[in-house]
Design a protein around this motif. Sequence first.
Motif, PDB file in Angstrom:
ATOM      1  N   GLU A 172     -22.310   6.255 -47.053  1.00  0.00           N
ATOM      2  CA  GLU A 172     -22.901   4.796 -47.020  1.00  0.00           C
ATOM      3  C   GLU A 172     -22.650   4.520 -49.190  1.00  0.00           C
ATOM      4  O   GLU A 172     -21.936   3.537 -48.789  1.00  0.00           O
ATOM      5  N   ALA A 173     -21.654   5.196 -49.728  1.00  0.00           N
ATOM      6  CA  ALA A 173     -21.710   5.382 -50.632  1.00  0.00           C
ATOM      7  C   ALA A 173     -20.299   4.478 -50.804  1.00  0.00           C
ATOM      8  O   ALA A 173     -19.930   3.737 -52.176  1.00  0.00           O
ATOM      9  N   LEU A 174     -19.447   4.274 -49.819  1.00  0.00           N
ATOM     10  CA  LEU A 174     -18.270   3.273 -49.883  1.00  0.00           C
ATOM     11  C   LEU A 174     -18.636   1.833 -50.212  1.00  0.00           C
ATOM     12  O   LEU A 174     -17.947   0.803 -51.498  1.00  0.00           O
ATOM     13  N   SER A 175     -20.371   1.044 -50.494  1.00  0.00           N
ATOM     14  CA  SER A 175     -20.350  -0.220 -50.537  1.00  0.00           C
ATOM     15  C   SER A 175     -20.557   0.016 -51.847  1.00  0.00           C
ATOM     16  O   SER A 175     -20.316  -1.636 -53.066  1.00  0.00           O
ATOM     17  N   GLU A 176     -20.104   0.902 -53.202  1.00  0.00           N
ATOM     18  CA  GLU A 176     -20.343   0.591 -54.345  1.00  0.00           C
ATOM     19  C   GLU A 176     -19.116   0.716 -55.023  1.00  0.00           C
ATOM     20  O   GLU A 176     -19.489   0.983 -56.153  1.00  0.00           O
ATOM     21  N   HIS A 177     -18.000   1.322 -54.289  1.00  0.00           N
ATOM     22  CA  HIS A 177     -17.578   1.357 -54.839  1.00  0.00           C
ATOM     23  C   HIS A 177     -15.984   0.020 -54.262  1.00  0.00           C
ATOM     24  O   HIS A 177     -16.202  -0.314 -53.848  1.00  0.00           O
ATOM     25  N   GLU A 186      -6.984  -8.103 -38.912  1.00  0.00           N
ATOM     26  CA  GLU A 186      -7.866  -6.630 -39.586  1.00  0.00           C
ATOM     27  C   GLU A 186      -8.623  -5.760 -38.469  1.00  0.00           C
ATOM     28  O   GLU A 186      -8.907  -4.783 -39.347  1.00  0.00           O
ATOM     29  N   ARG A 187      -7.690  -4.793 -37.600  1.00  0.00           N
ATOM     30  CA  ARG A 187      -7.750  -3.429 -37.819  1.00  0.00           C
ATOM     31  C   ARG A 187      -7.375  -2.700 -38.417  1.00  0.00           C
ATOM     32  O   ARG A 187      -8.240  -1.702 -38.443  1.00  0.00           O
ATOM     33  N   LEU A 188      -6.409  -2.629 -39.101  1.00  0.00           N
ATOM     34  CA  LEU A 188      -6.079  -1.474 -40.505  1.00  0.00           C
ATOM     35  C   LEU A 188      -7.288  -1.738 -40.988  1.00  0.00           C
ATOM     36  O   LEU A 188      -6.519  -0.916 -42.112  1.00  0.00           O
ATOM     37  N   ASN A 189      -8.239  -2.889 -41.648  1.00  0.00           N
ATOM     38  CA  ASN A 189      -9.458  -2.333 -42.184  1.00  0.00           C
ATOM     39  C   ASN A 189     -10.389  -1.716 -41.809  1.00  0.00           C
ATOM     40  O   ASN A 189     -11.640  -1.121 -41.920  1.00  0.00           O
ATOM     41  N   GLN A 190     -10.139  -1.100 -40.328  1.00  0.00           N
ATOM     42  CA  GLN A 190     -10.908  -0.601 -39.423  1.00  0.00           C
ATOM     43  C   GLN A 190     -11.074   1.727 -39.849  1.00  0.00           C
ATOM     44  O   GLN A 190     -10.151   1.556 -39.005  1.00  0.00           O
ATOM     45  N   TRP A 191     -11.201   1.703 -41.330  1.00  0.00           N
ATOM     46  CA  TRP A 191     -10.833   3.292 -41.390  1.00  0.00           C
ATOM     47  C   TRP A 191     -11.432   3.965 -40.203  1.00  0.00           C
ATOM     48  O   TRP A 191     -12.397   4.141 -39.486  1.00  0.00           O
ATOM     49  N   ALA A 192     -11.147   4.613 -40.335  1.00  0.00           N
ATOM     50  CA  ALA A 192     -11.442   6.597 -39.612  1.00  0.00           C
ATOM     51  C   ALA A 192     -12.483   6.953 -39.755  1.00  0.00           C
ATOM     52  O   ALA A 192     -12.893   7.953 -40.642  1.00  0.00           O
ATOM     53  N   LEU A 193     -13.843   6.455 -39.728  1.00  0.00           N
ATOM     54  CA  LEU A 193     -14.701   6.959 -39.514  1.00  0.00           C
ATOM     55  C   LEU A 193     -15.940   6.541 -38.942  1.00  0.00           C
ATOM     56  O   LEU A 193     -15.565   5.591 -37.989  1.00  0.00           O
ATOM     57  N   LEU A 196     -19.639   2.364 -40.563  1.00  0.00           N
ATOM     58  CA  LEU A 196     -19.268   2.161 -42.089  1.00  0.00           C
ATOM     59  C   LEU A 196     -20.322   1.337 -42.395  1.00  0.00           C
ATOM     60  O   LEU A 196     -21.839   1.406 -41.490  1.00  0.00           O
ATOM     61  N   PRO A 197     -20.727   1.613 -43.907  1.00  0.00           N
ATOM     62  CA  PRO A 197     -22.108   0.535 -44.308  1.00  0.00           C
ATOM     63  C   PRO A 197     -22.439  -0.966 -43.503  1.00  0.00           C
ATOM     64  O   PRO A 197     -21.247  -1.489 -43.354  1.00  0.00           O
ATOM     65  N   ASP A 198     -23.977  -0.914 -42.912  1.00  0.00           N
ATOM     66  CA  ASP A 198     -24.055  -1.961 -43.137  1.00  0.00           C
ATOM     67  C   ASP A 198     -23.880  -2.600 -41.327  1.00  0.00           C
ATOM     68  O   ASP A 198     -23.913  -4.137 -41.507  1.00  0.00           O
ATOM     69  N   GLY A 199     -23.319  -1.565 -40.695  1.00  0.00           N
ATOM     70  CA  GLY A 199     -22.749  -1.519 -39.203  1.00  0.00           C
ATOM     71  C   GLY A 199     -22.042  -2.576 -39.085  1.00  0.00           C
ATOM     72  O   GLY A 199     -21.708  -2.877 -38.534  1.00  0.00           O
ATOM     73  N   ARG A 200     -21.251  -2.677 -39.985  1.00  0.00           N
ATOM     74  CA  ARG A 200     -19.515  -3.446 -39.961  1.00  0.00           C
ATOM     75  C   ARG A 200     -18.668  -2.206 -39.456  1.00  0.00           C
ATOM     76  O   ARG A 200     -18.366  -1.482 -39.310  1.00  0.00           O
ATOM     77  N   SER A 201     -17.758  -3.249 -38.285  1.00  0.00           N
ATOM     78  CA  SER A 201     -16.556  -2.789 -37.594  1.00  0.00           C
ATOM     79  C   SER A 201     -15.343  -2.506 -38.888  1.00  0.00           C
ATOM     80  O   SER A 201     -14.759  -1.681 -38.013  1.00  0.00           O
TER      81      SER A 201
END
Length: 292
Positions: A172-177, A186-193, A196-201
């Motif tokens: 969740e803290a990623l949203s502050e960075h 777009e798939r390259l921004n789908q991180w291996a987590l 993601l914050p706010d339910g994003r893909s």
Amino acid sequence: MSVVDSGSITAAAGQRNQTTSGISRALSRLEQKLDTTLLRRTTRRLELTEEGELFLAHARHIIGAVDDAEEQIALRRMKPAGRLRINAAVPFMQHVIVPMIGGFRALYPQIDLELHTDDLNIDLLKQRTDIAIRIGALRDSTIHARLLGASRLRILASPEYIQRHGAPKTIEALSEHSLLGFTQPERLNQWALPYLPDGRSSIVPTVAASGGETLRHLALRGEGIVELSDFMTWEDQLAGRLVEVLSDQTLESWQSINAVYYRNTQLAARITCFLDYVSEQIRQQESYWRKT
């Protein structure tokens, strides 16, 4: 084999440039040695016995193996030559292919190399490319591919960035960075987590770039957090220029590294030797990537 394939002893003798009596005697000697009948002879045709069919199958296998062995020896003895055109994304070309070129040229000095970079998948025929290196899942079914290895994705930041902004302790803290990502796809921004914050893909980049090498340099300059593959960052990680963040929450994700090419007939020797060389070098580097 010649007798069976041609249909008669006379035809086989003609193919082998031998006499009919000579072929007949050789066949009789073989049957005597095996103590069995291989062919039933009639006035109209020759017919294999059950033992003959079994012997012929084994004979064909043996001769095929001998031919394969001779071909492999010939390939080793020949000196591959000619122009070899290779295409890869900028980061892979700079961090993996270029360091290998000296060793490859020492082994195959008669191969003239052309190195082309493109961050998008190209049409091999249109661009007159012999081999293209592609990272990640393949989507083109009209090409042949050879898996060369795999590279792990990691979420990274520079020590300078962490010193100024701190390292995120939770997803969740990623949203502050400040997040560094790709403009496309777009798939390259789908991180291996796991999420993601706010339910994003996928992450929403604070700074976006079209190529991984640009993102690497941004991360090195402390501009934000990035997810990149080990093949282009492992030296930075070993030197402490980039450090992993959220490692305890990152899913283990690997990108396949494939060489793709069109193949209508037997692969040219210059392509085969390059694929063999690069594959071996990547296997050696993979051990470093796994330890990073």
